[in-house]
Enzyme design. Structure first.
Site, PDB file in Angstrom:
ATOM      1  N   HIS A  12      -0.911  -1.223  -4.362  1.00 56.76           N
ATOM      2  CA  HIS A  12      -2.225  -0.858  -3.812  1.00 56.76           C
ATOM      3  C   HIS A  12      -2.281   0.655  -3.588  1.00 56.76           C
ATOM      4  O   HIS A  12      -1.392   1.244  -2.963  1.00 56.76           O
ATOM      5  CB  HIS A  12      -2.412  -1.612  -2.494  1.00 56.76           C
ATOM      6  CG  HIS A  12      -3.758  -1.510  -1.873  1.00 56.76           C
ATOM      7  ND1 HIS A  12      -4.818  -2.306  -2.253  1.00 56.76           N
ATOM      8  CD2 HIS A  12      -4.230  -0.717  -0.869  1.00 56.76           C
ATOM      9  CE1 HIS A  12      -5.877  -2.025  -1.511  1.00 56.76           C
ATOM     10  NE2 HIS A  12      -5.542  -1.058  -0.667  1.00 56.76           N
TER      11      HIS A  12
ATOM     12  N   ASP B  30      -4.593   3.658  -2.078  1.00 59.49           N
ATOM     13  CA  ASP B  30      -5.734   3.957  -1.203  1.00 59.49           C
ATOM     14  C   ASP B  30      -6.186   5.395  -1.394  1.00 59.49           C
ATOM     15  O   ASP B  30      -5.458   6.325  -1.056  1.00 59.49           O
ATOM     16  CB  ASP B  30      -5.311   3.782   0.264  1.00 59.49           C
ATOM     17  CG  ASP B  30      -5.165   2.318   0.644  1.00 59.49           C
ATOM     18  OD1 ASP B  30      -6.148   1.575   0.493  1.00 59.49           O
ATOM     19  OD2 ASP B  30      -4.060   1.925   1.082  1.00 59.49           O
TER      20      ASP B  30
ATOM     21  N   MET C 147     -11.710  -6.067   4.566  1.00 59.54           N
ATOM     22  CA  MET C 147     -10.913  -5.191   5.423  1.00 59.54           C
ATOM     23  C   MET C 147     -10.651  -5.894   6.755  1.00 59.54           C
ATOM     24  O   MET C 147     -11.588  -6.383   7.396  1.00 59.54           O
ATOM     25  CB  MET C 147     -11.643  -3.865   5.691  1.00 59.54           C
ATOM     26  CG  MET C 147     -11.746  -2.922   4.505  1.00 59.54           C
ATOM     27  SD  MET C 147     -10.177  -2.468   3.743  1.00 59.54           S
ATOM     28  CE  MET C 147      -9.300  -1.683   5.108  1.00 59.54           C
TER      29      MET C 147
ATOM     30  N   ASP D 286      -6.895  -6.691   3.604  1.00 58.13           N
ATOM     31  CA  ASP D 286      -6.233  -5.384   3.695  1.00 58.13           C
ATOM     32  C   ASP D 286      -6.319  -4.843   5.115  1.00 58.13           C
ATOM     33  O   ASP D 286      -7.410  -4.649   5.641  1.00 58.13           O
ATOM     34  CB  ASP D 286      -6.944  -4.438   2.705  1.00 58.13           C
ATOM     35  CG  ASP D 286      -6.342  -3.045   2.659  1.00 58.13           C
ATOM     36  OD1 ASP D 286      -5.306  -2.806   3.282  1.00 58.13           O
ATOM     37  OD2 ASP D 286      -6.939  -2.189   1.963  1.00 58.13           O
TER      38      ASP D 286
ATOM     39  N   MET E 136     -12.090   4.623  -1.022  1.00 55.63           N
ATOM     40  CA  MET E 136     -12.901   4.753   0.190  1.00 55.63           C
ATOM     41  C   MET E 136     -13.600   6.090   0.079  1.00 55.63           C
ATOM     42  O   MET E 136     -13.242   7.081   0.718  1.00 55.63           O
ATOM     43  CB  MET E 136     -11.985   4.668   1.426  1.00 55.63           C
ATOM     44  CG  MET E 136     -11.463   3.262   1.657  1.00 55.63           C
ATOM     45  SD  MET E 136      -9.903   3.216   2.555  1.00 55.63           S
ATOM     46  CE  MET E 136      -8.765   3.300   1.173  1.00 55.63           C
TER      47      MET E 136
ATOM     48  N   HIS F  25      -8.033   1.142  -4.420  1.00 61.21           N
ATOM     49  CA  HIS F  25      -9.052   0.918  -3.381  1.00 61.21           C
ATOM     50  C   HIS F  25      -9.636   2.275  -3.031  1.00 61.21           C
ATOM     51  O   HIS F  25      -8.966   3.099  -2.419  1.00 61.21           O
ATOM     52  CB  HIS F  25      -8.353   0.258  -2.181  1.00 61.21           C
ATOM     53  CG  HIS F  25      -9.206   0.092  -0.973  1.00 61.21           C
ATOM     54  ND1 HIS F  25      -8.672  -0.120   0.280  1.00 61.21           N
ATOM     55  CD2 HIS F  25     -10.558   0.082  -0.805  1.00 61.21           C
ATOM     56  CE1 HIS F  25      -9.651  -0.253   1.163  1.00 61.21           C
ATOM     57  NE2 HIS F  25     -10.801  -0.126   0.526  1.00 61.21           N
TER      58      HIS F  25
ATOM     59  N   MET G 117      -8.924   8.184  -0.244  1.00 57.68           N
ATOM     60  CA  MET G 117      -9.896   8.479   0.832  1.00 57.68           C
ATOM     61  C   MET G 117     -10.425   9.895   0.666  1.00 57.68           C
ATOM     62  O   MET G 117      -9.661  10.805   0.365  1.00 57.68           O
ATOM     63  CB  MET G 117      -9.205   8.378   2.186  1.00 57.68           C
ATOM     64  CG  MET G 117      -8.523   7.044   2.424  1.00 57.68           C
ATOM     65  SD  MET G 117      -7.614   7.096   3.965  1.00 57.68           S
ATOM     66  CE  MET G 117      -6.881   5.452   3.940  1.00 57.68           C
TER      67      MET G 117
ATOM     68  N   SER H 289       0.835  -1.207   0.000  1.00 62.21           N
ATOM     69  CA  SER H 289       0.000   0.000   0.000  1.00 62.21           C
ATOM     70  C   SER H 289       0.865   1.250   0.000  1.00 62.21           C
ATOM     71  O   SER H 289       1.605   1.515   0.948  1.00 62.21           O
ATOM     72  CB  SER H 289      -0.921   0.015   1.222  1.00 62.21           C
ATOM     73  OG  SER H 289      -1.493   1.303   1.328  1.00 62.21           O
TER      74      SER H 289
HETATM   75  C1  DX5 Z   1      -6.702   1.393   5.209  1.00 62.33           C
HETATM   76  C2  DX5 Z   1      -6.148   1.065   3.846  1.00 62.33           C
HETATM   77  C3  DX5 Z   1      -5.056   0.051   3.865  1.00 62.33           C
HETATM   78  C4  DX5 Z   1      -3.845   0.478   4.625  1.00 62.33           C
HETATM   79  C5  DX5 Z   1      -2.937  -0.685   4.859  1.00 62.33           C
HETATM   80  O1  DX5 Z   1      -7.803   2.219   5.070  1.00 62.33           O
HETATM   81  O2  DX5 Z   1      -7.158   0.562   3.009  1.00 62.33           O
HETATM   82  O3  DX5 Z   1      -4.722  -0.323   2.545  1.00 62.33           O
HETATM   83  O4  DX5 Z   1      -3.138   1.500   3.982  1.00 62.33           O
HETATM   84  O5  DX5 Z   1      -1.877  -0.254   5.656  1.00 62.33           O
HETATM   85  P1  DX5 Z   1      -1.218  -1.180   6.796  1.00 62.33           P
HETATM   86  O6  DX5 Z   1      -0.660  -2.366   6.107  1.00 62.33           O
HETATM   87  O7  DX5 Z   1      -0.205  -0.272   7.402  1.00 62.33           O
HETATM   88  O8  DX5 Z   1      -2.351  -1.553   7.743  1.00 62.33           O
HETATM   89 ZN    ZN Z   2      -6.561  -0.351   1.039  1.00 67.50          ZN
END
Ligand code: DX5
Ligand code: ZN
Length: 216
Positions: A33, A35, A137, A175, A68, A66, A37, A8
């Site tokens: 990956h 993320d 998750m 994840d 969110m 991904h 948000m 990630s």
């Molecule tokens: C959380 C994200 C994850 C996160 C994973 O909202 O979707 O992908 O970045 O990070 P670690 O491996 O540090 O939990």
């Molecule tokens: Zn993620």
């Protein structure tokens, strides 16, 4: 299915994105990956299209995006144009998940659907046949660096059984809070894609960390 580590980017050094991408290119990571948000669906804001486009220019691995965000249908085309190979949205963030899946397919990329730890695994059942990836998750979406929720093992076993019954070629991704202590068990339970942020990018040797996650 072949095992995949999807580091990630959220835990990467954003001052050195190009070299972080080049490390991923040289590593055994299968995907990267990403993320995204929005500060609404989750309390945190990460980064958006300009960062993703820069990563796309430097990263040779598939981008596992991904999102969110609320109303994911509004941004499917933009994410496809920015270089997503897989686009995974949250089931609980969409009014009409089937519509979102159709929009993602229409862009010629892979649709994925995610659930947070408080959503029953059963909620994914109507969508499993039409997606290429389901994302479980193992922390609440919003932040990197959280502790793995132990309940996730049982939920994963339930999800894997459902996916094998309905759509055996669908990827099962986990994840959140993944490290070399829990990765082996998650693969054994039937996950084929593991996301790892902190345990890769904050490791002394990220390439070695990816190798160990893959082989433990
Ligand atoms: C959380 C994200 C994850 C996160 C994973 O909202 O979707 O992908 O970045 O990070 P670690 O491996 O540090 O939990
Ligand atoms: Zn993620």
């Amino acid at each position: 299915m072949q095992r995949i580590i999807s580091p990630s980017l959220l835990a990467a050094d954003f001052g050195n994105l190009q070299s972080e991408c080049e490390m991923i290119n040289r590593s055994e990571a299968g995907w990267l990956h990403i993320d995204v948000m929005d500060g609404v669906f989750v309390p945190n804001i990460s980064f958006g299209f300009p960062v993703m486009e820069a990563v796309r220019r430097h990263c040779t691995k598939p981008l596992d995006v991904h999102i969110m965000i609320t109303h994911p249908e509004r941004y499917v085309q933009r994410f496809a144009q920015a270089g997503a190979d897989t686009l995974t949205f949250h089931c609980e963030a969409a009014d009409n998940p089937c519509e979102v899946i159709g929009l993602i397919r229409a862009e010629g990329i892979h649709p994925g659907i995610a659930i947070n730890p408080d959503i029953p695994v059963k909620a994914l059942e109507p969508y499993v046949e039409s997606v290429d990836l389901v994302l479980l998750m193992s922390v609440f979406a919003g932040y990197g660096g959280q502790k793995f929720i132990e309940d996730s093992y049982g939920r994963l076993a339930e999800l894997v059984a459902m996916v094998r019954r309905i759509n055996p070629r669908c990827h099962v991704e986990v994840d959140g809070g993944i490290n070399k202590q829990n990765a082996g068990k998650l693969f054994e339970l039937g996950a084929d894609v593991l996301v790892a942020g902190s345990s890769v990018f904050r490791a002394d040797d990220p390439m070695q960390a990816i190798h160990e996650l893959l082989n433990n």
